[in-house]
Design a protein around this motif. Structure first.
Motif, short mmCIF file in Angstrom:
data_model
loop_
_atom_site.label_atom_id
_atom_site.label_comp_id
_atom_site.label_asym_id
_atom_site.label_seq_id
_atom_site.Cartn_x
_atom_site.Cartn_y
_atom_site.Cartn_z
N ASP A 155 0.97 -1.23 -0.08
CA ASP A 155 -0.16 -0.11 -0.06
C ASP A 155 0.73 1.17 0.09
O ASP A 155 0.41 2.28 -0.58
CB ASP A 155 -0.92 0.06 1.13
N ARG A 156 1.92 1.32 0.73
CA ARG A 156 2.88 2.22 0.68
C ARG A 156 3.57 2.71 -0.59
O ARG A 156 3.87 3.94 -1.21
CB ARG A 156 3.91 1.99 1.90
N LEU A 157 3.77 1.59 -1.47
CA LEU A 157 4.29 1.56 -2.74
C LEU A 157 3.38 2.31 -3.71
O LEU A 157 3.85 3.03 -4.53
CB LEU A 157 4.79 0.33 -3.30
N ASP A 158 1.83 2.04 -3.38
CA ASP A 158 1.03 2.68 -4.42
C ASP A 158 0.80 3.97 -4.09
O ASP A 158 0.56 4.86 -4.84
CB ASP A 158 -0.23 1.81 -3.98
N ASP A 159 1.28 4.71 -2.70
CA ASP A 159 1.06 6.01 -2.76
C ASP A 159 2.03 6.73 -3.54
O ASP A 159 2.90 6.64 -4.04
CB ASP A 159 1.46 6.13 -1.09
#
Length: 159
Positions: A155-159
């Motif tokens: 999810d952090r990568l998608d931000d």
């Protein structure tokens, strides 16, 4: 009544989604509050509660991780907002992944996730509520928390 009973499904860690929508609409036709406007207050309240449970059950059954969480809660092995202690070797591997985090890390994280799934694949896919052991369910619980941990990184990568 648990959600499996409500939907007339066997307790399982995987849900056959092919008939799920049909059963949902069948139950909503039967219990939707709009069909109870002329009923007494107790019946209206019961219909509202059942309709709410039907919606919650559908939401849980549509997502594999939510279904796993629900079964673990049913079995008394998982509490809401539980703080689970993950194994140190797992945390070290995740720390290494985190240190080298980039847009290309998704593949490495997915491969890592597949590796941790392999250890519980048979338990999840061949789940039998009548023969499952607590030991097997605890392995699934650990997998659930590991996957949740990895999902936060994705999810952090998608931000």
């Amino acid at each position: 009544m648990n959600y499996f009973e409500l939907f007339d499904l066997p307790v399982s860690l995987t849900i056959d989604k092919s008939g799920l929508a049909k059963k949902y609409f069948e139950l909503q036709k039967k219990y939707h509050p709009d069909f109870y406007t002329q009923a007494d207050e107790a019946e209206q309240e019961d219909a509202l509660e059942k309709s709410s449970d039907i919606n919650k059950a559908l939401k849980i059954f549509q997502h594999k991780d939510s279904t796993i969480k629900y079964v673990l809660q049913l079995k008394g092995l998982l509490e809401e907002e539980e703080k689970y202690q993950l194994p140190p070797d797992f945390l070290m591997e995740v720390m290494e992944l985190n240190e080298n985090l980039s847009k290309d890390s998704t593949e490495a994280i997915t491969a890592f996730e597949n590796d941790i799934y392999a250890s519980v694949k048979q338990i999840i896919e061949l789940y039998d509520d009548t023969t499952i052991t607590t030991k097997s369910l605890l392995k699934v619980k650990e997998y659930y928390f590991k996957k949740k941990y990895l999902q936060r990184i994705l999810d952090r990568l998608d931000d």
